[in-house]
Design an enzyme around this catalytic site. Structure first.
Site, PDB file in Angstrom:
ATOM      1  N   LYS A  35      -2.405 -17.933   5.362  1.00  0.00           N
ATOM      2  CA  LYS A  35      -2.891 -16.663   4.832  1.00  0.00           C
ATOM      3  C   LYS A  35      -2.588 -16.601   3.336  1.00  0.00           C
ATOM      4  CE  LYS A  35      -0.753 -12.617   5.506  1.00  0.00           C
ATOM      5  NZ  LYS A  35      -0.678 -11.929   4.177  1.00  0.00           N
ATOM      6  N   ASP A  62      -6.579 -12.670   2.740  1.00  0.00           N
ATOM      7  CA  ASP A  62      -6.114 -11.324   3.096  1.00  0.00           C
ATOM      8  C   ASP A  62      -6.136 -10.411   1.867  1.00  0.00           C
ATOM      9  OD1 ASP A  62      -4.845  -9.145   4.283  1.00  0.00           O
ATOM     10  OD2 ASP A  62      -2.839 -10.027   4.083  1.00  0.00           O
ATOM     11  N   LYS A  64      -7.846  -7.244   2.006  1.00  0.00           N
ATOM     12  CA  LYS A  64      -7.908  -5.864   2.497  1.00  0.00           C
ATOM     13  C   LYS A  64      -8.866  -5.014   1.658  1.00  0.00           C
ATOM     14  CE  LYS A  64      -3.120  -5.888   4.230  1.00  0.00           C
ATOM     15  NZ  LYS A  64      -2.622  -7.132   3.616  1.00  0.00           N
ATOM     16  N   ASP A  67     -13.376  -0.054  -0.614  1.00  0.00           N
ATOM     17  CA  ASP A  67     -14.103   0.511  -1.754  1.00  0.00           C
ATOM     18  C   ASP A  67     -15.409   1.064  -1.227  1.00  0.00           C
ATOM     19  OD1 ASP A  67     -15.085   0.996  -4.463  1.00  0.00           O
ATOM     20  OD2 ASP A  67     -13.663  -0.547  -5.112  1.00  0.00           O
ATOM     21  N   THR A 125       1.653  -2.546   9.613  1.00  0.00           N
ATOM     22  CA  THR A 125       2.861  -2.605  10.431  1.00  0.00           C
ATOM     23  C   THR A 125       4.087  -2.063   9.701  1.00  0.00           C
ATOM     24  OG1 THR A 125       3.110  -4.925   9.787  1.00  0.00           O
ATOM     25  CG2 THR A 125       2.107  -4.483  11.929  1.00  0.00           C
ATOM     26  N   ARG A 217       8.042 -14.697   6.009  1.00  0.00           N
ATOM     27  CA  ARG A 217       9.382 -15.071   5.586  1.00  0.00           C
ATOM     28  C   ARG A 217      10.186 -15.829   6.634  1.00  0.00           C
ATOM     29  NH1 ARG A 217       9.858  -9.234   2.762  1.00  0.00           N
ATOM     30  NH2 ARG A 217       8.308  -8.904   4.395  1.00  0.00           N
TER      31      ARG A 217
END
Length: 238
Positions: A35, A62, A64, A67, A125, A217
């Site tokens: 990603k 990614d 997002k 608009d 999340t 991570r």
């Protein structure tokens, strides 16, 4: 190459191309599903995407998008031409915007390319129900909000959503097995949750029915990223 049907997606949460490629050297020529988010793409842009594709990796870009429909449509035309495998928008942008996004992908992809999977972010999340109620002025439960956004996503013709794994069983019960559910907020038991609120383990995500999981991570900041990746993969695929 990793199957697209149930991928484990590594979030390349790095600042530069150099950091990213150094990280990937630890994977012994493996083809991965990765990603690329806003921080990395805004710095390194299209050349990085091209290099990752040349190395055989699948890419979830990614960004997002959120608009007006015309702007999102034109942006998706550009993204489709990059040959990425998955892109996303914010479902809160509305159905007209999501329809325009899908149309842009169809128009922008070359004849030799497959159309990227297009999914919509429901509620991040990192979002708690209290924050959603107070800060976004959405008075419903978090799950009701997610399900409402899923309905719009489905009706707009998109392939699925980004959601918490905790919400997947309810989504599955309404939209079936083919509705793609990409679930971030995945941590092994010994990893910290950081800024995520709706967090589950890889094996729990599998039990709940997630189509794909995104891990950042827990792998990228591990002392031994390959070892950590294999542990996540084992728990996800057992």
């Amino acid at each position: 190459m990793q199957s697209q049907s149930r991928p484990l997606i590594i979030a390349l949460d790095f600042s530069t191309k150099e950091e990213t490629l150094q990280f990937l050297t630890q994977f012994e020529e493996r083809s991965l599903y990765v990603k690329v988010g806003m921080e990395l793409f805004y710095r390194e842009g299209i050349p990085l995407i091209q290099e990752l594709k040349e190395r055989g990796h699948l890419i979830f870009l990614d960004l997002k998008l959120h608009d007006i429909p015309t702007t999102v449509n034109r942006a998706m035309k550009q993204l489709a031409s990059l040959g990425v495998d998955m892109v996303n928008v914010h479902a809160l942008g509305g159905m007209d915007m999501m329809i325009a996004a899908k149309e842009g992908l169809l128009e922008g992809a070359n004849s030799s390319q497959s159309i990227p999977t297009c999914i919509a972010v429901t509620q991040l999340t990192s979002m708690s129900e209290k924050k959603m109620n107070l800060e976004l002025n959405i008075p419903s439960s978090l799950l009701d909000s997610v399900m409402h956004l899923c309905h719009g996503t489905k009706e707009a013709g998109l392939d699925g959503v980004v959601c918490s794994a905790q919400e997947v069983p309810t989504i599955r019960s309404v939209f079936g097995e083919t509705f793609f559910t990409v679930t971030p907020g995945i941590r092994r038991q010994e990893d910290t949750s950081d800024d995520q609120h709706r967090v589950v383990t890889p094996d729990k995500a599998r039990e709940l029915g997630s189509s794909a999981i995104v891990v950042g991570r827990g792998i990228t900041r591990a002392k031994n990223p390959l070892e950590s990746y294999l542990k996540y993969e084992k728990e996800w695929r057992v």
